[in-house]
Enzyme design. Structure first.
Site, PDB file in Angstrom:
ATOM      1  N   HIS A  85      39.325  45.016  25.975  1.00  0.00           N
ATOM      2  CA  HIS A  85      38.852  45.085  27.364  1.00  0.00           C
ATOM      3  C   HIS A  85      37.324  45.128  27.345  1.00  0.00           C
ATOM      4  CE1 HIS A  85      37.915  46.858  31.275  1.00  0.00           C
ATOM      5  NE2 HIS A  85      39.076  46.397  31.659  1.00  0.00           N
TER       6      HIS A  85
ATOM      7  N   CYS B  36      38.939  40.567  31.891  1.00  0.00           N
ATOM      8  CA  CYS B  36      38.767  41.412  33.079  1.00  0.00           C
ATOM      9  C   CYS B  36      37.609  40.858  33.890  1.00  0.00           C
ATOM     10  CB  CYS B  36      38.511  42.861  32.676  1.00  0.00           C
ATOM     11  SG  CYS B  36      38.212  43.914  34.112  1.00  0.00           S
TER      12      CYS B  36
ATOM     13  N   HIS C 168      42.999  40.895  33.897  1.00  0.00           N
ATOM     14  CA  HIS C 168      42.741  41.787  35.027  1.00  0.00           C
ATOM     15  C   HIS C 168      41.979  40.984  36.065  1.00  0.00           C
ATOM     16  CE1 HIS C 168      42.515  45.772  32.477  1.00  0.00           C
ATOM     17  NE2 HIS C 168      43.731  45.274  32.545  1.00  0.00           N
TER      18      HIS C 168
ATOM     19  N   ASP D   9      43.386  44.296  39.413  1.00  0.00           N
ATOM     20  CA  ASP D   9      42.719  45.469  38.860  1.00  0.00           C
ATOM     21  C   ASP D   9      42.089  46.254  40.007  1.00  0.00           C
ATOM     22  OD1 ASP D   9      41.850  47.137  36.859  1.00  0.00           O
ATOM     23  OD2 ASP D   9      40.017  46.009  36.473  1.00  0.00           O
ATOM     24  N   HIS D  10      42.275  47.531  39.985  1.00  0.00           N
ATOM     25  CA  HIS D  10      41.767  48.417  41.034  1.00  0.00           C
ATOM     26  C   HIS D  10      42.178  47.894  42.404  1.00  0.00           C
ATOM     27  CE1 HIS D  10      38.364  49.720  38.071  1.00  0.00           C
ATOM     28  NE2 HIS D  10      39.565  49.836  37.566  1.00  0.00           N
TER      29      HIS D  10
ATOM     30  N   TYR E 186      43.348  53.255  41.815  1.00  0.00           N
ATOM     31  CA  TYR E 186      44.742  52.879  41.572  1.00  0.00           C
ATOM     32  C   TYR E 186      45.718  53.415  42.613  1.00  0.00           C
ATOM     33  CZ  TYR E 186      43.326  50.753  37.244  1.00  0.00           C
ATOM     34  OH  TYR E 186      42.739  49.928  36.321  1.00  0.00           O
TER      35      TYR E 186
HETATM   36  C1  DNO Z   1      39.714  51.129  34.580  1.00  0.00           C
HETATM   37  C2  DNO Z   1      40.140  50.209  33.509  1.00  0.00           C
HETATM   38  C3  DNO Z   1      40.008  50.884  32.161  1.00  0.00           C
HETATM   39  C4  DNO Z   1      40.679  50.049  31.095  1.00  0.00           C
HETATM   40  C5  DNO Z   1      40.506  50.576  29.716  1.00  0.00           C
HETATM   41  C6  DNO Z   1      41.061  49.608  28.696  1.00  0.00           C
HETATM   42  O1  DNO Z   1      40.327  51.149  35.584  1.00  0.00           O
HETATM   43  O2  DNO Z   1      39.546  49.001  33.569  1.00  0.00           O
HETATM   44  O3  DNO Z   1      40.687  52.089  32.228  1.00  0.00           O
HETATM   45  O4  DNO Z   1      42.032  50.051  31.318  1.00  0.00           O
HETATM   46  O5  DNO Z   1      39.170  50.755  29.474  1.00  0.00           O
HETATM   47  O6  DNO Z   1      41.095  50.214  27.446  1.00  0.00           O
END
Ligand code: DNO
Length: 403
Positions: free
Chosen positions: A241, A279, A306, A359-360, A379
């Protein structure tokens, strides 16, 4: 051709385990068929027993969901600093990959961010529509560095405007607000509270003294060399990531922030198991990153996705925009990813399907009324469901246009 014949990427949702405020039933109702999850109850560095993996697979299957990616098998700090009992840590990581692979969990996300995982200075930034998002403000981070952490040399990392902003911000905070602000910065590790204090952070930082970018990269490569053979054998793909934010913080190097970093890693350890979690949100906070270009460039090595966007501001801040707004050209990125998935399918690969998750997401609607003390920032359910729905529509639209 009916709409249900269009082949999209696998729609997934992050789930933090049985303590997550968002139950699996909601994830299913959001339309996801898979989850990215982790065994957060197991301390960093320890072996994941096969039985525990199997239980989780079953728990998800009982809800009609597939465990498509582990997010994350955390990398112990000793691996990054290159100290301690590395042999055991590497052996545990490798055995964990083996157990995951044996239970059919074939993608493992991890990161190599020193000391802190992702960083935001405001977990409740209110947008004009009344919803809330995560935001990073460098002046506020400077306040943390200068007044809370009191890191020597921190001043040199900020502009005079940011330093002035830092003072103004800090002075205006009450004692309780300062306490909360510090907590939000040092104790938001995904899915667990480590209970770290400022002095813990100082001690952790000290272990990086004199390391520099080259030193950290060396430790990263040593880790990859130690675990990639086990991953290959288990049929597991590792997906690093990117750094979030994608630039150095706390006076420490960050080495997965831009295209050249990723290239260097792939070059150093040329294993099919050595891949990327693409991501878009993390990469997009650095204006040098051209997301559609990177999606194409790294396509064969993208093992997890992501999707999220950020909006950068002139003062160096960025906030998390709607999934289809902000600085990411999401249609172009998704186009590149669908092309890659098609390529894998044409090749007849068993694992041709790419899994993505929104993501988020913004805290919005009914989620704003809830007690979110135990929620994982970014989240809540509804905002991510909006993101997933928009991304699903985007994928369908792209498929329709090509049909
Ligand atoms: C936050 C995420 C991070 C990600 C970790 C991967 O919301 O992007 O928690 O999952 O850094 O190891």
């Amino acid at each position: 051709m009916s709409v249900s014949d269009y082949v999209l990427m696998e729609e997934s949702f992050r789930w933090y385990g049985p303590n997550d405020m968002v139950p699996l039933a909601f994830i299913r109702q959001a339309g996801a068929t898979a989850v990215f999850t982790s065994l957060h109850q197991i301390p960093y560095g320890e072996l994941w027993p096969r039985e525990a993996v199997r239980e989780r697979v079953q728990m998800l299957a009982d809800h009609g969901l597939r465990w498509t990616a582990v997010e994350s098998v955390p990398v112990h700090e000793d691996i990054r600093t290159g100290r301690g009992d590395l042999k055991t840590l590497f052996a545990n990581y490798a055995a964990t990959l083996k157990n995951l692979g044996a239970e059919g969990v074939k993608t493992v996300i991890y990161n190599f961010m020193p000391v802190l995982d992702w960083i935001r200075t405001d977990l409740k930034h209110t947008l004009p529509d009344g919803s809330q998002c995560l935001l990073y403000n460098p002046a506020h981070f400077a306040a943390f560095e200068l007044y809370a952490l009191q890191r020597p040399d921190a001043e040199a990392d900020f502009t005079p405007q940011q330093l002035a902003g830092a003072k103004k911000f800090w002075d205006a905070l009450s004692a309780a607000d300062r306490e909360q602000f510090i907590r939000n910065l040092i104790d938001v590790f995904p899915g667990c509270k480590l209970g770290l204090t400022i002095s813990d952070i100082r001690a952790m930082l000290a272990k990086y003294d004199g390391m520099g970018e080259g030193g950290l990269r060396k430790n990263f490569i040593r880790f990859l060399e130690a675990v990639c053979p086990a991953a290959e054998e288990a049929g597991v793909k590792l997906a690093v990531h990117p750094d979030d934010p994608p630039f150095p913080v706390l006076g420490l190097p960050r080495i997965v922030s831009k295209a050249a970093d990723v290239e260097a890693l792939f070059k150093a350890v040329d294993s099919p198991a050595n891949g990327l979690c693409f991501c878009t949100g993390s990469f997009s906070a650095n204006p040098d990153n051209d997301l559609p270009l990177m999606a194409g460039q790294f396509a064969p090595r993208i093992h997890a996705v992501h999707l999220r966007s950020t909006q950068r501001l002139p003062d160096g801040s960025f906030f998390e925009a709607d999934h289809l707004a902000g600085s990411v050209n999401m249609p172009k990125v998704v186009r590149a990813l669908l092309n890659e998935q098609d390529r894998r399918q044409r090749e007849g690969r068993e694992d041709w399907r790419l899994a993505f998750r929104p993501d988020h997401g913004h805290t919005m609607m009914d989620d704003l009324q809830k007690d979110l003390t135990d929620a994982n920032p970014g989240y809540t359910c509804i905002g991510r469901m909006r993101g997933l729905a928009e991304l699903r529509g985007l994928m369908l639209g792209l498929r329709y246009a090509e049909a």
